[in-house]
Design an enzyme around this catalytic site. Structure first.
Site, PDB file in Angstrom:
ATOM      1  N   ASP A  89     -11.172 -58.072  49.834  1.00  0.00           N
ATOM      2  CA  ASP A  89      -9.907 -57.368  49.661  1.00  0.00           C
ATOM      3  C   ASP A  89     -10.214 -55.862  49.638  1.00  0.00           C
ATOM      4  O   ASP A  89     -11.371 -55.462  49.749  1.00  0.00           O
ATOM      5  CB  ASP A  89      -9.187 -57.844  48.392  1.00  0.00           C
ATOM      6  CG  ASP A  89      -9.985 -57.523  47.123  1.00  0.00           C
ATOM      7  OD1 ASP A  89     -10.992 -56.800  47.195  1.00  0.00           O
ATOM      8  OD2 ASP A  89      -9.591 -58.018  46.049  1.00  0.00           O
ATOM      9  N   ASP A 265      -5.480 -67.201  48.878  1.00  0.00           N
ATOM     10  CA  ASP A 265      -6.534 -67.038  47.872  1.00  0.00           C
ATOM     11  C   ASP A 265      -5.845 -66.978  46.523  1.00  0.00           C
ATOM     12  O   ASP A 265      -4.692 -66.530  46.436  1.00  0.00           O
ATOM     13  CB  ASP A 265      -7.304 -65.721  48.076  1.00  0.00           C
ATOM     14  CG  ASP A 265      -6.537 -64.538  47.531  1.00  0.00           C
ATOM     15  OD1 ASP A 265      -5.594 -64.078  48.209  1.00  0.00           O
ATOM     16  OD2 ASP A 265      -6.823 -64.084  46.415  1.00  0.00           O
ATOM     17  N   CYS A 303     -10.029 -89.134  41.874  1.00  0.00           N
ATOM     18  CA  CYS A 303     -10.609 -87.872  42.349  1.00  0.00           C
ATOM     19  C   CYS A 303     -12.100 -88.089  42.601  1.00  0.00           C
ATOM     20  O   CYS A 303     -12.799 -88.697  41.797  1.00  0.00           O
ATOM     21  CB  CYS A 303     -10.397 -86.773  41.305  1.00  0.00           C
ATOM     22  SG  CYS A 303     -11.183 -85.204  41.725  1.00  0.00           S
ATOM     23  N   CYS A 305     -14.405 -85.717  42.855  1.00  0.00           N
ATOM     24  CA  CYS A 305     -15.203 -84.530  42.530  1.00  0.00           C
ATOM     25  C   CYS A 305     -16.356 -84.902  41.594  1.00  0.00           C
ATOM     26  O   CYS A 305     -16.324 -85.957  40.952  1.00  0.00           O
ATOM     27  CB  CYS A 305     -14.310 -83.456  41.897  1.00  0.00           C
ATOM     28  SG  CYS A 305     -14.127 -83.612  40.111  1.00  0.00           S
ATOM     29  N   CYS A 308     -15.226 -85.860  37.992  1.00  0.00           N
ATOM     30  CA  CYS A 308     -14.525 -87.141  37.814  1.00  0.00           C
ATOM     31  C   CYS A 308     -15.425 -88.327  38.114  1.00  0.00           C
ATOM     32  O   CYS A 308     -15.152 -89.440  37.666  1.00  0.00           O
ATOM     33  CB  CYS A 308     -13.285 -87.189  38.702  1.00  0.00           C
ATOM     34  SG  CYS A 308     -12.011 -86.043  38.144  1.00  0.00           S
ATOM     35  N   HIS A 334     -13.859 -79.448  39.315  1.00  0.00           N
ATOM     36  CA  HIS A 334     -12.702 -80.328  39.533  1.00  0.00           C
ATOM     37  C   HIS A 334     -11.537 -79.548  40.153  1.00  0.00           C
ATOM     38  O   HIS A 334     -10.943 -79.999  41.140  1.00  0.00           O
ATOM     39  CB  HIS A 334     -12.242 -80.987  38.224  1.00  0.00           C
ATOM     40  CG  HIS A 334     -10.922 -81.671  38.379  1.00  0.00           C
ATOM     41  ND1 HIS A 334     -10.793 -82.931  38.912  1.00  0.00           N
ATOM     42  CD2 HIS A 334      -9.660 -81.219  38.157  1.00  0.00           C
ATOM     43  CE1 HIS A 334      -9.505 -83.239  38.989  1.00  0.00           C
ATOM     44  NE2 HIS A 334      -8.803 -82.221  38.534  1.00  0.00           N
TER      45      HIS A 334
HETATM   46 ZN   LIG Z   1     -12.042 -84.376  39.731  1.00  0.00          ZN
END
Ligand SMILES: [Zn+2]
Length: 374
Positions: A89, A265, A303, A305, A308, A334
């Site tokens: 930026d 963003d 999920c 990730c 998780c 996550h």
């Molecule tokens: Zn997750």
């Protein structure tokens, strides 16, 4: 830089953005790496999450360690080891948000560092010099960040100053030999559609490689933002990527994609993670709540990730409650996974020309509340 649209669904577009470092699928969400790092997350983890483009903050990197230091170390890619693409930026947003902002005039903006009170000045030219030293693939020119609310006349003069600064930025970048950074233009004009369209017309004279939409998500009512986007985006040329700066919540992103935005963003996934607010398909989970003290389920059993797949709500809650760094990391992983996976689903829905159905299911799920996760 090259931008190709591969699929459409209504006004939503899916495509690819190719920089000198990587090819990124759009619509894309950029995790924010304020001070040369997406907080608590390593480069390898970001890559595994599927991040392709990250944002670096010019203001923070200019102050520490300093753009000259980064330049001598080979630029932001080499300094941080990030193998994907970077966008910086202009630092304008941070400077205009400072309580120690001293003066804005036609030539630039003077301010005091939030760290030690030292005095500095950003001009369109000095910001380009800093961004050239940092060496991101995509760079932003200095603009006037008009707060909300701002009356029409003041917003107009801010917009005109932005046009002047962006013109000067393009002129200055042309003096850099062999530079191949993509300098986007910025459309300002607060909530006034006629001002935004006038700004767009001026910006197109510069033949920009992409267009940013600034000055939204600064406190204006949601309806105003939706109206401004709906009434201005149809006037944006089809072939340029459109970047809605600083937006936003999952719902905001899904709605803006529907209107034709390609790039986003926001600090929300990482900042909220550190505060213990987790994003899920059924809405926000306040993980520090007492109801999770003995909850042995993952945040979301569906999920994929790292948080998780290996940890319980009770454990993550405990880590965050006692201020353990692992808690900040798991929550950040996550939330970033949630955002990046949402973008993947968005791209698939556009590719299948199924965006309206995707959006209606997404909105209905996310309004249910986390109790629906079980
Ligand atoms: Zn997750």
């Amino acid at each position: 830089m090259k931008f190709d649209i591969k699929a459409r669904s209504g006004l939503a577009r899916a495509g690819t953005l190719t920089t000198s470092h990587s090819t990124i699928s759009t619509p894309v969400f950029m995790p924010v790496g304020t001070r040369g790092t997406v907080k608590t997350v390593s480069r390898e983890e970001l890559e595994a999450l599927g991040a392709g483009l990250i944002l670096g903050n010019t203001y923070h990197l200019y102050l520490r360690p300093g753009h000259e230091v980064i330049e001598r170390l080979g630029g932001l890619h080499s300094f941080t080891g990030w193998r994907g693409s970077y966008l910086t930026d202009s630092g304008g947003y941070q400077v205009f948000s400072l309580k120690t902002l001293n003066n804005v005039d036609d030539g630039g903006v003077s301010f005091q560092s939030h760290i030690d009170g030292s005095r500095h000045r950003f001009t369109p030219q000095s910001v380009i010099d800093i961004e050239v030293a940092l060496g991101a693939d995509i760079i932003m020119p200095l603009d006037v960040c008009t707060p909300y609310p701002t009356e029409e006349k003041k917003s107009f003069s801010d917009m005109q100053r932005t046009v002047k600064w962006v013109e000067e930025s393009y002129e200055h970048l042309r003096t850099k030999p062999d530079n191949n950074q993509a300098l986007f233009s910025i459309v300002q004009g607060s909530i006034y559609v006629d001002q935004r369209l006038a700004c767009l017309e001026q910006m197109m004279k510069l033949s920009p490689p992409g267009l940013s939409i600034g000055g939204l998500s600064v406190g204006e009512p949601k309806e105003d933002r939706a109206r401004v986007l709906a009434e201005t985006l149809p006037h944006f040329p089809e072939h340029l990527p459109r970047y809605l700066m600083g937006v936003g919540t999952p719902e905001d992103i899904v709605e803006a994609v529907e209107l034709g935005v390609d790039m986003f963003d926001c600090v929300m996934p990482t900042r909220n993670a550190r505060n213990g607010t987790l994003f899920t398909r059924f809405g926000k989970m306040i993980i520090k709540s007492a109801r999770y003290i003995e909850d042995s389920k993952p945040i979301d059993s569906e999920c994929a990730c790292p948080a998780c797949r290996g940890y319980t709500r009770a454990y993550i809650r405990h880590l965050l409650s006692v201020g353990e760094i692992l808690g900040l990391r798991l929550a950040s992983l996550h939330n970033l996974y949630f955002y990046l996976n949402m973008m993947q689903q968005i791209r698939e829905a556009i590719a299948q020309d199924n965006y309206a159905a995707f959006k209606s299911r997404f909105m209905s799920d996310i309004s249910q509340g986390v109790e629906a996760l079980g």
